[in-house]
Design a protein around this motif. Sequence first.
Motif, mmCIF file in Angstrom:
data_model
loop_
_atom_site.group_PDB
_atom_site.id
_atom_site.type_symbol
_atom_site.label_atom_id
_atom_site.label_comp_id
_atom_site.label_asym_id
_atom_site.label_seq_id
_atom_site.Cartn_x
_atom_site.Cartn_y
_atom_site.Cartn_z
ATOM 1 N N VAL B 116 0.832 -1.206 0.000
ATOM 2 C CA VAL B 116 0.000 0.000 0.000
ATOM 3 C C VAL B 116 0.868 1.258 0.000
ATOM 4 N N HIS B 120 0.909 4.119 -2.867
ATOM 5 C CA HIS B 120 0.772 5.540 -2.523
ATOM 6 C C HIS B 120 1.903 6.342 -3.180
ATOM 7 N N ASP B 170 -5.858 0.167 -6.771
ATOM 8 C CA ASP B 170 -4.506 -0.355 -6.605
ATOM 9 C C ASP B 170 -4.576 -1.870 -6.650
ATOM 10 N N SER B 179 -8.676 2.512 -3.371
ATOM 11 C CA SER B 179 -7.928 3.533 -2.648
ATOM 12 C C SER B 179 -8.597 4.881 -2.837
ATOM 13 N N SER B 190 -3.692 8.390 1.335
ATOM 14 C CA SER B 190 -4.357 7.313 0.606
ATOM 15 C C SER B 190 -5.027 6.398 1.625
ATOM 16 N N THR B 192 -6.652 2.914 1.677
ATOM 17 C CA THR B 192 -6.844 1.721 0.865
ATOM 18 C C THR B 192 -7.725 0.726 1.614
#
Lengths: 182, 249
Positions: B116, B120, B170, B179, B190, B192
């Motif tokens: 993640v 980002h 994503d 996200s 962000s 997610t």
Amino acid sequence: MNVDDANDQARFAEVFLPHLVDAFRLARWLAGSRADAEDIVQEASMRAFKSIRGFSGGHPRAWVLTIVRNTSYSWLAKNRPAALVLTEDLDSRARERLEQTAASEDPQTPEAALIAKTEAAEVRKAMASLPALFREVLVLREIHELDYRAIAEIAQVPIGTVMSRLARARRLLIAAMQGGAA
Amino acid sequence: MNVSEQDELLLNAYVDGELDPMEAVRFEQRLGAEPALSAQVEARRALRNALRSDLGEDVPSPDLRRRVMAKLSRRGPGEWLSWRMAASFLIGAVLAGTMSVGLLNDRPGENVAHAVVSAHIRALMAPQPTDVVSSDHHTVKPWFNGKLAFAPTVADLSAQGLPLVGARIDVVGLEPVASLVYSHGKHFISLTEMPNARGTPASVENYFEHGYLAITWSDGGIAYWAVSDAAAGELESFVKLFQTAAAGS
């Protein structure tokens, strides 16, 4: 794991790890390949860990590079004996090239312009053609941007030797690049 | 090379900034008068530029640091502790003591944290950090329809000073995930969301990756990851606001 070990690992993480890229770059130019350089850095990290208690808290970067340098030479001696020429004498090929370029020096073509035009691959090739002791001072000076005193400390030679090696290394590298470009 | 050996040492020392000021001044006067000497100086400067631009970019593979630490850890039991010590020191350097964080070690969420945070960072490198640009959660929520196998929560936090910028898809562990991107001053956050395989609510955990903070929690069915380079306190309050808004929606 005991407390001493934990302290050692913490100290290692603090002293050695921030200089991992520097360590890799020195090993990469002494060993010649990325894969060998990573092996060397791993081995150097073990050595550094074992002697971390002996590190007095001077310059961590110089300390790390000294260990990497010494590890590189012993690793090369063990694994790549043919590549390890620990002499400042040039082989006949390099000497020939040097003499040729000196003789054919063209005053109309400034060396600086020629060097600036040299492709990255040629620079790497020229670098690889130098004996390790010359590569070493060049990398420490130009890539790591160390001063003569620090280089002398890491290479374990007097400053005068650093000066003469560096002068010679540059002359050789310029000759090799001119040879490659011609 | 048509300069004496002594001059060669001198010009190298000059190029390296190792001459004392008086020597340097004298040498510069000679450079003006001796073209052969100045050509050699120029050649060495060109050589430096060539080496720095061509050789100075070498970096080790990204996992060398991990392998180095793993090798030390294999020396004995207590691997997790060594990792934790190393990681906490590295983080200490990054955070410079601005916040208190739980110590890191090899945790199951680490791979997801890595994914993640990478997403980002990648999003911030792109011309815009979102696939759909909208500050309206009524636009963003339906945009996910047909792109995901779950319906993500889209909270409206504009009243709290955290306007929605948009959203993107994503990929984490080969699965598409949702996200949302919120802005907080000059920072992007962000958020997610992905299905939580274990299905059990997890407590809030913090992860650090390359100077980014990732805070994760789950409400059972969905795992949430908030990622930003904003200060930890700010990201924590974002998480609280999001949780409150999500609970009320």
